[in-house]
Design an enzyme around this catalytic site. Structure first.
Site, PDB file in Angstrom:
ATOM      1  N   ILE A  18      -0.677  -9.691  -6.865  1.00 23.53           N
ATOM      2  CA  ILE A  18       0.055  -8.425  -6.850  1.00 23.53           C
ATOM      3  C   ILE A  18       1.388  -8.579  -6.124  1.00 23.53           C
ATOM      4  O   ILE A  18       2.397  -7.989  -6.529  1.00 23.53           O
ATOM      5  CB  ILE A  18      -0.813  -7.331  -6.210  1.00 23.53           C
ATOM      6  CG1 ILE A  18      -1.973  -6.970  -7.152  1.00 23.53           C
ATOM      7  CG2 ILE A  18       0.012  -6.091  -5.870  1.00 23.53           C
ATOM      8  CD1 ILE A  18      -3.037  -6.098  -6.521  1.00 23.53           C
ATOM      9  N   ASN A  87       1.714  -6.482   1.918  1.00 30.12           N
ATOM     10  CA  ASN A  87       0.699  -6.747   0.906  1.00 30.12           C
ATOM     11  C   ASN A  87      -0.280  -7.848   1.293  1.00 30.12           C
ATOM     12  O   ASN A  87      -1.366  -7.935   0.725  1.00 30.12           O
ATOM     13  CB  ASN A  87       1.414  -7.114  -0.401  1.00 30.12           C
ATOM     14  CG  ASN A  87       0.471  -7.624  -1.464  1.00 30.12           C
ATOM     15  OD1 ASN A  87      -0.288  -6.869  -2.048  1.00 30.12           O
ATOM     16  ND2 ASN A  87       0.525  -8.928  -1.714  1.00 30.12           N
ATOM     17  N   TYR A 150     -14.128  -5.767   5.408  1.00 34.25           N
ATOM     18  CA  TYR A 150     -12.917  -5.634   4.597  1.00 34.25           C
ATOM     19  C   TYR A 150     -12.629  -4.158   4.310  1.00 34.25           C
ATOM     20  O   TYR A 150     -11.490  -3.692   4.439  1.00 34.25           O
ATOM     21  CB  TYR A 150     -13.086  -6.398   3.285  1.00 34.25           C
ATOM     22  CG  TYR A 150     -11.931  -6.246   2.320  1.00 34.25           C
ATOM     23  CD1 TYR A 150     -10.813  -7.072   2.409  1.00 34.25           C
ATOM     24  CD2 TYR A 150     -11.955  -5.267   1.322  1.00 34.25           C
ATOM     25  CE1 TYR A 150      -9.750  -6.926   1.529  1.00 34.25           C
ATOM     26  CE2 TYR A 150     -10.897  -5.114   0.441  1.00 34.25           C
ATOM     27  CZ  TYR A 150      -9.797  -5.944   0.542  1.00 34.25           C
ATOM     28  OH  TYR A 150      -8.748  -5.794  -0.325  1.00 34.25           O
ATOM     29  N   LYS A 154      -9.267  -1.570   5.216  1.00 39.67           N
ATOM     30  CA  LYS A 154      -8.469  -0.783   4.274  1.00 39.67           C
ATOM     31  C   LYS A 154      -8.507   0.702   4.618  1.00 39.67           C
ATOM     32  O   LYS A 154      -7.535   1.431   4.356  1.00 39.67           O
ATOM     33  CB  LYS A 154      -8.941  -1.045   2.848  1.00 39.67           C
ATOM     34  CG  LYS A 154      -8.686  -2.479   2.388  1.00 39.67           C
ATOM     35  CD  LYS A 154      -7.220  -2.885   2.527  1.00 39.67           C
ATOM     36  CE  LYS A 154      -6.935  -4.267   2.015  1.00 39.67           C
ATOM     37  NZ  LYS A 154      -5.496  -4.634   2.113  1.00 39.67           N
ATOM     38  N   THR A 185      -6.575 -11.150  -9.991  1.00 38.46           N
ATOM     39  CA  THR A 185      -5.793 -12.068  -9.166  1.00 38.46           C
ATOM     40  C   THR A 185      -6.652 -13.265  -8.796  1.00 38.46           C
ATOM     41  O   THR A 185      -7.881 -13.188  -8.801  1.00 38.46           O
ATOM     42  CB  THR A 185      -5.308 -11.385  -7.873  1.00 38.46           C
ATOM     43  OG1 THR A 185      -6.449 -11.090  -7.036  1.00 38.46           O
ATOM     44  CG2 THR A 185      -4.558 -10.097  -8.168  1.00 38.46           C
TER      45      THR A 185
END
Length: 244
Positions: A18, A87, A150, A154, A185
């Site tokens: 991304i 990012n 994780y 976020k 990705t």
């Protein structure tokens, strides 16, 4: 379109996925882009794709000296910063009961501490009208088995945007979250596995994985004046995964 003509952007994690797709879109819309990442080979390959409107700086967001090098370079060469796409991120699976301090530190150091100081150290270079974009995730609002650490990072990113929008009152600088869903990705395929990831994409209302270029289009929107009345917001590019 030239919505970003003459602007300077920094994209962390810009060597692939991304980040790379967003860097390309920013350049296509007129920006000069600095990509920042840990792997020199990936940065070199990215520059071969991006051309002479890009510059690469090698380093890691969890190393504050590396971030200083990045912004010293931007200051010396461009003088200011208009767009910051924070990012860079990492992730790994570990179920409750198997989470180690090392697992926690690795993910929080990059996704939370690294993002925080990426923004804070870049802020003095930003002027009114600047756009800060934080890469979030659908996991920030959903429960995901074995992915709690994780996911928690976020969720923290989401609140950074809400709180920083308040801190940035009066500066003319906007901050928003861009939250992809399952997107094709290399990192995602490596962490999740190709077969499992394809199956995840099939569960979205659109029935497929996203392409990095689709998220990059949303990043360009948030970077441009088209989103000039948006701050503290979260924009999902997730095929509807977290919306139903």
């Amino acid at each position: 379109m030239n919505r970003l003509q003459g602007r300077t952007a920094v994209v962390t994690g810009g060597g692939s996925g991304i980040g790379l797709a967003s860097a390309k879109r920013f350049i296509d819309e007129g920006a000069f882009v600095y990509i920042f990442g840990r792997r020199q080979a990936a940065l070199d390959a990215a520059l071969a794709t991006l051309g002479d409107k890009a510059r690469a700086v090698r380093g890691s967001v969890d190393d504050l000296a590396d971030l200083d090098t990045l912004y010293d370079t931007v200051r010396a060469e461009r003088g200011q910063l208009d767009i910051l796409l924070a990012n860079a991120g990492t992730g790994a699976f570990a179920a409750l009961g198997a989470i180690t301090p090392e697992h926690y530190d690795q993910i929080f150091d990059v996704n939370v501490k690294g993002l925080l100081f990426t923004v804070q150290k870049g802020l003095p270079l930003m002027r009114a009208g600047g756009s800060i974009i934080l890469t979030g995730s659908t996991t920030g609002v959903m429960g995901t088995p074995q992915f709690s650490v994780y996911s928690a990072t976020k969720a923290a990113v989401r609140n950074f945007a809400r709180s920083w929008a308040q801190d940035l009152r009066g500066t003319g600088i906007r901050v928003n979250v861009l939250s992809p869903g399952p997107t094709r990705t290399d990192l995602a395929l490596e962490v999740v596995g190709t077969e499992a990831f394809e199956a995840m994409g099939a569960t979205t209302p659109l029935g497929r994985l996203g392409d990095p270029a689709e998220t990059a289009g949303a990043a360009a929107f948030l970077a441009s004046d088209d989103s000039s009345f948006m701050t503290g917001s979260e924009l999902f590019v997730d095929g509807g995964m977290a919306q139903i």
